[in-house]
Each structure stands twice: as C-alpha cells, then as structure tokens.
Design an enzyme around this catalytic site. Structure first.
Site, PDB file in Angstrom:
ATOM      1  N   HIS A  68      34.787  28.047 -39.906  1.00  0.00           N
ATOM      2  CA  HIS A  68      34.920  28.961 -37.880  1.00  0.00           C
ATOM      3  C   HIS A  68      36.690  28.841 -37.106  1.00  0.00           C
ATOM      4  O   HIS A  68      36.167  28.672 -36.205  1.00  0.00           O
ATOM      5  CB  HIS A  68      33.835  28.678 -37.394  1.00  0.00           C
ATOM      6  CG  HIS A  68      33.252  29.739 -36.057  1.00  0.00           C
ATOM      7  ND1 HIS A  68      33.958  29.493 -35.345  1.00  0.00           N
ATOM      8  CD2 HIS A  68      32.855  30.918 -36.263  1.00  0.00           C
ATOM      9  CE1 HIS A  68      33.326  30.657 -34.058  1.00  0.00           C
ATOM     10  NE2 HIS A  68      32.539  31.893 -35.173  1.00  0.00           N
ATOM     11  N   HIS A 111      26.472  27.672 -26.136  1.00  0.00           N
ATOM     12  CA  HIS A 111      27.365  27.916 -26.699  1.00  0.00           C
ATOM     13  C   HIS A 111      27.042  29.564 -25.422  1.00  0.00           C
ATOM     14  O   HIS A 111      25.759  29.737 -24.524  1.00  0.00           O
ATOM     15  CB  HIS A 111      26.737  28.977 -28.046  1.00  0.00           C
ATOM     16  CG  HIS A 111      27.942  29.883 -28.054  1.00  0.00           C
ATOM     17  ND1 HIS A 111      29.215  29.268 -28.152  1.00  0.00           N
ATOM     18  CD2 HIS A 111      28.559  31.139 -28.608  1.00  0.00           C
ATOM     19  CE1 HIS A 111      29.931  30.666 -28.500  1.00  0.00           C
ATOM     20  NE2 HIS A 111      29.410  31.752 -28.861  1.00  0.00           N
ATOM     21  N   HIS A 126      23.095  32.499 -33.949  1.00  0.00           N
ATOM     22  CA  HIS A 126      22.962  33.627 -33.040  1.00  0.00           C
ATOM     23  C   HIS A 126      23.681  35.094 -33.013  1.00  0.00           C
ATOM     24  O   HIS A 126      24.155  35.194 -34.315  1.00  0.00           O
ATOM     25  CB  HIS A 126      24.143  32.789 -32.039  1.00  0.00           C
ATOM     26  CG  HIS A 126      25.339  32.698 -32.185  1.00  0.00           C
ATOM     27  ND1 HIS A 126      25.921  32.410 -33.287  1.00  0.00           N
ATOM     28  CD2 HIS A 126      26.414  33.558 -31.315  1.00  0.00           C
ATOM     29  CE1 HIS A 126      26.991  31.649 -33.750  1.00  0.00           C
ATOM     30  NE2 HIS A 126      27.705  32.389 -32.573  1.00  0.00           N
ATOM     31  N   ASP A 132      30.239  38.552 -35.160  1.00  0.00           N
ATOM     32  CA  ASP A 132      31.071  37.931 -36.578  1.00  0.00           C
ATOM     33  C   ASP A 132      29.861  37.308 -37.434  1.00  0.00           C
ATOM     34  O   ASP A 132      30.084  36.713 -38.364  1.00  0.00           O
ATOM     35  CB  ASP A 132      32.030  36.337 -35.766  1.00  0.00           C
ATOM     36  CG  ASP A 132      31.946  36.294 -34.717  1.00  0.00           C
ATOM     37  OD1 ASP A 132      30.449  36.411 -33.978  1.00  0.00           O
ATOM     38  OD2 ASP A 132      32.236  35.308 -34.758  1.00  0.00           O
ATOM     39  N   HIS A 170      26.520  36.884 -31.784  1.00  0.00           N
ATOM     40  CA  HIS A 170      27.413  37.443 -32.129  1.00  0.00           C
ATOM     41  C   HIS A 170      27.914  37.935 -32.916  1.00  0.00           C
ATOM     42  O   HIS A 170      27.093  37.375 -33.975  1.00  0.00           O
ATOM     43  CB  HIS A 170      27.945  36.431 -31.566  1.00  0.00           C
ATOM     44  CG  HIS A 170      28.155  35.992 -29.934  1.00  0.00           C
ATOM     45  ND1 HIS A 170      28.653  34.969 -29.801  1.00  0.00           N
ATOM     46  CD2 HIS A 170      27.328  37.142 -28.874  1.00  0.00           C
ATOM     47  CE1 HIS A 170      28.773  34.464 -28.102  1.00  0.00           C
ATOM     48  NE2 HIS A 170      27.676  36.189 -28.110  1.00  0.00           N
TER      49      HIS A 170
END
Lengths: 338, 338
Positions: B269, B139, B62, B66, B64
């Site tokens: 994570h 998410h 995804h 990070d 994002h």
C-alpha cells in the site's frame, strides 16, 4: 479527429480486451471526451497519452456494469491528481443514481465541479470540441447512441470569388478571413463571413451503446463518416443465445450500414468467446465476425482492438493509425504517472 | 500456504502497481480467500492461475474505493462464468450497503448465493481452509485487520509413544491415525485422537487494512509468522502530509513488529510517489521505505510487488517464491480465460 479504443470486450474483460470505453479527440488541442467507462478504464489510460485531467465529458450509453464500473475510480483518481476543472457526465438517470450511491456509501470525495446532464432526444451539448446529440436504442435497459460532430471547422477565404468580384489580394483579405466588415477603397462594403468557407465538411461519428435494432440509427447516421457499433456475436451464435440479451450480430449491423451507405463501420463489444488467436479446434475466431460483416457491407470495415487509434481525416477517410502517427498527434500531451 | 499480491498501491493505480487486493491460499486444494478487492482485481486475476470460481470468501478491510471498487465487477464476472457455489463477503456494514446499491442501480444479477457477514471483534469464520478472526484498526473510516490461521493441520501418529506403550506397528495404526477408538488384542482400549499430533504448528498471518496505529494489532499478531501491513509513506513524508489521512509510515510498522518480535513483515500500500525505477533526481525510490523499515526491524522484511507470491513453509519460514515454485503449487488449477 481520432478515436482510441480502451476496451472492446462485452460483459467481462479478457487478457486481450477490456470492457467498453472509447476516447474521442478533436483534431487540435489536448481535450477529449470518453464514451463509456468500464472497470479499469483508468488503468488503460495509464498506457496511453490521454490525460484524465484533460477529459471534458464522460458519455455513458447505459448503466450495465461493463459500461460504467470504471467511473468511480476514474473520478477518484482525478481528485487525487488535483483536478480542479469541471467535468460533465451525460447518461441515463440511473447512472447518476448509481454514482451518487457509490459516492455516499464509500465516502468518495470529489471537489471539482461534476455536472450531470441526463441524456434525452433533445440533448445538445458542446464539450471537448464536439457538438453532442443522442439517439435512444433498443436494449434490455435504457441505452443510447452519441453522435459527436466537430464543432469548429477551420474556415478559409474564398479567394476565387473575391477575385471574380475584382477584389484583389491586399491586407484586407486578413480582415475578411476574420469575418469582419470591410469597406473597400472603391466604397463597396463586404461582410467577411460571406466570403469564408469551411475548409472541409464537419466530421461526425456515431458511437452506439448496446442495441439490437441498428435501424434506429438511420437519422443519426446521416452525413457521418463512421459508425461505431456493437457486434456481440455472429448471426448463428445470436440464434443459439436467443433474443433476450438484446445484442446485435455482425450481419445485422453490416446490413444497416450498407443500406444507409455509411462510409466506414467499426465493430466492437465482442463476446469473450471470440479469440484473437484461436488455439484449439473448437475455439471461435474473431475473424468469423469480420467475415460475416464483410459479406453484407462494402464500405471500410474494421474490428476494434484495445489501444488501437483510428483517425478521420479532413477528407472523411477513416483509417487505423500507426503508433507513430498517434504519437505525433499527441506529442504535446503530458506523460502519465509512473 | 501462499499469499499473492494483486495490488500494492495506495489510492490510485500506477503502471506498475494496482490498488489493494491480496489472495491467500492454503497448502492444499484450489480454494482461496481474497483480502480487499480494488478496481481491476479481476483483471489482475486473469494473469494468475487463481480461479474466481474457486474463491471462497472476500474479506474487505474498509469501504474506501481503492479497497472495494473491484467487487461488483468480480461478482458480475463470476455470474457470467457460471458460478453456482456460494460466496461469503465479510466487511463493515458500509461495504454491504455499497454493494446492494450498485446491484440495485446497475441491474446486476447474481444468482449464486452471496452471504454477507458483518465484521466484528467476535468474528469467527472458517472459509477456504482458514479460521478467520478480525481486529479493529484506526483509520478515517471503520477499518479492520483479518487474521487467517490454517484450519486443518495434517496430523501424524505418535509412533514413539505407541511403541513405548508396547503397541507394535499393525493395521491398527491406520485406524488410530483416523482418530478412531481401537480395542487391542490384549483388551486395552485406545483413543486414536490422543495419539495424533500436529505435523507442524498452525500457520497464521495478519493482513491489515489502512491504519495509523499498528500497536492495535498486538494481540492479533501473537503466534503469527507474518504481518502484512500498509506503509504508505516514510516518516518524513508522513510529517509533511500530516496525520489527517491516518496512514502508517514504514518506521511505525517496523518498530511495532520489532517490539512484538513478529518473525516476518511484508509492507504494501505504497503511495504512488515511490517509484520502483526512479529516473529523475527528485523522484522518490521505493528503497527509501525499505531502508526506513530495515533500520527499525531485524526480522525478515519484504516490500510487496504486484504478482509476487510469498510462501509460509511448515516450519514457519516466509520467503518470496520463484515463479517456478508458484506454478508447481498451482499446476492443478484451471487456466483462465483468453
């Protein structure tokens, strides 16, 4: 006044050197300013006592990745760590377009005020205790140098002059040092500001981005104690590579610093081909760059390494600080996360 | 088949953990595949024997930061290091928009072929020795899990069956093992492919992106030896944080893995609040996550740490490899730069 090198490699990181980022701190306080922010600058900061929450401004010299790919992550981590204080970003317009695009496409949320100031020849900004101005350089993309000058030099009272004028020590001295108007018992009126003198000349440093014409920095370097400039190759390698990448060789920068009598020169942004510890006969040593610069420059010369901190003393002397001196300087800063 | 964790922290890096990136290597060859590419993934690679020039595909779960802020720098360094081989990027469309914007605004030059494949439920791709499929997760932005299955399982000749059928050992055995059609001296015709059997079942792993509904992975996890899933918090902290970030707690993932009888579970994570070495009484230990997962799951459980390599043996067993075993595996790969 201190400079900490967080990255000293050009183009790509190596095991010993990260890509460009330099932290600059005034003599007092925990605030600081960052020049360039290559990928993993926030990772490097985790190994220093510099707190991202005390960062006042990020000055980007140019939009190439090895000078700005660490910006989105650093801003994101400031958000995660609860920053609310405003942050100023200075750089070419392309840097803002890049950052805005990343924010939009990756749903990056930044709630603290983020102010962008486009760099220009007329830039005049005070942040983190420094007066900041800029000079345009010559590179294959728009590139700038930043001059950071101490904004607030402590003043002391000119007691010699006062005593020559027969104003003898009394509690009035304290008021004069505050710059107040004072009426003496004999009726004379004194303006404190006229009796205050700077305890030392304002210190200044120029930190340049990628540039193949050091001579563009002649005016900016007037009165500075230190020039920080790229020296990507030796003259020989520069001739092999050709002029297209528009970088400087060590000799070029050294000749300029010598001609302008700049007291101290700090070279950085070294091609990954130069190794700290050459192992094989064909390996190129970083010492080649030092030797080439020293041949042309008689001032104080340093080649930056990651995590080195250099101080500019009040008398203008530039020196590599021991780890102990750095820690004493910053023993009031918050410790970083795990 | 091996997995190397290059980052195991959620959101921001810590001194011990970088943000998400996992390297997956087949049993043979130097090629590998990367799942996610947080900032400084290329820096982590410098401390492994994985060569960016042998990277076949980057699968982004995804958009994002990070999970993808390391992508531009990694691609730039491949260019600087002379990569010419094609590279495949898989992910949501937003990842490609992000990358295209960075390429445009920062004048990033990539001359090797860079192919983008948008992830979808019908994804079927073979890269780096793996058959790759995908499952959509839950998410706060579009997020996916990737299933990587060994594409080429070595075959052996079913000599028992051949001897039962009175085909005695001869040089014809070699041709049969190549899958050839062979005519025996007695006139019988044999199809080699019918006499070849897999030396072991094809190994498979699911590596999931951020997700608050592990049960979405029921079908994807059928027949896998290992599930790699986020466990950002404990159940207690998840309740304090609230559902908005849409992450899983350790208990949730463990209960799912137990219900589906997944043989091995690797958690990663982790919120930076969980420390490897708690120092103060109020510090939270990473062991809290392990204890919570172990309470609900009876299979082989690991909590990933940066630079750990896990192997999936031919018999399907998952284990943490010693550094020696890793080096034996990769002693033919090129060494990294300085």
């Amino acid at each position: 006044m201190q400079l900490t090198f967080l990255g000293t490699s050009s183009g790509a990181p190596t095991r010993q050197r990260n890509v460009s980022a330099t932290a600059i701190q005034p003599e007092r306080g925990r605030q600081w300013v960052l020049v360039d922010c290559g990928e993993a600058t926030q990772h490097q900061l985790l190994r220093t006592r510099l707190s991202p929450l005390q960062l006042q401004a990020v000055l980007i010299t140019h939009v190439h990745g090895d000078h700005c790919y660490g910006l989105p992550g650093l801003l994101a981590s400031c958000q995660l760590n609860g920053r609310t204080a405003p942050l100023t970003l200075v750089g070419p317009a392309a840097v803002w377009r890049y950052l805005q695009a990343v924010i939009e496409h990756t749903e990056l949320r930044i709630d603290y005020p983020l102010e962008f100031v486009e760099v220009s020849r007329t830039l005049e900004l005070e942040r983190g205790g420094f007066s900041i101005t800029a000079t345009e350089l010559s590179h294959r993309t728009e590139s700038w140098a930043y001059r950071l000058q101490e904004a607030h030099v402590p003043v002391r009272l000119d007691t010699e002059r006062l005593q020559t004028e027969r104003v003898m020590p009394s509690p009035l001295y304290g008021r004069l040092q505050q710059g107040e108007h004072v009426t003496l018992p004999d009726g004379r009126e004194l303006d404190g500001r006229e009796y205050c003198i700077a305890s030392h000349p304002a210190r200044a440093v120029v930190v340049a981005g990628d540039n193949d014409q050091p001579e563009l920095l002649g005016e900016a370097c007037e009165g500075v104690q230190l020039l920080v400039h790229e020296a990507t190759y030796t003259e020989e390698v520069l001739q092999q590579v050709g002029p297209e990448p528009q970088h400087s060789c060590a000799a070029q920068v050294a000749r300029f610093a010598e001609a302008r009598a700049i007291p101290a020169l700090l070279l950085t942004h070294f091609s990954p081909r130069y190794l700290l510890k050459p192992r094989r006969p064909r390996d190129l040593s970083i010492e080649l760059l030092r030797a080439e610069a020293a041949h042309h420059y008689s001032g104080t010369l340093y080649l930056a390494q990651d995590f080195e901190t250099y101080g500019i003393a009040r008398n203008g002397e530039v020196s590599l600080l021991s780890e102990q001196a750095r820690d004493q300087r910053s023993n009031h800063t918050v410790s970083n996360r795990e």
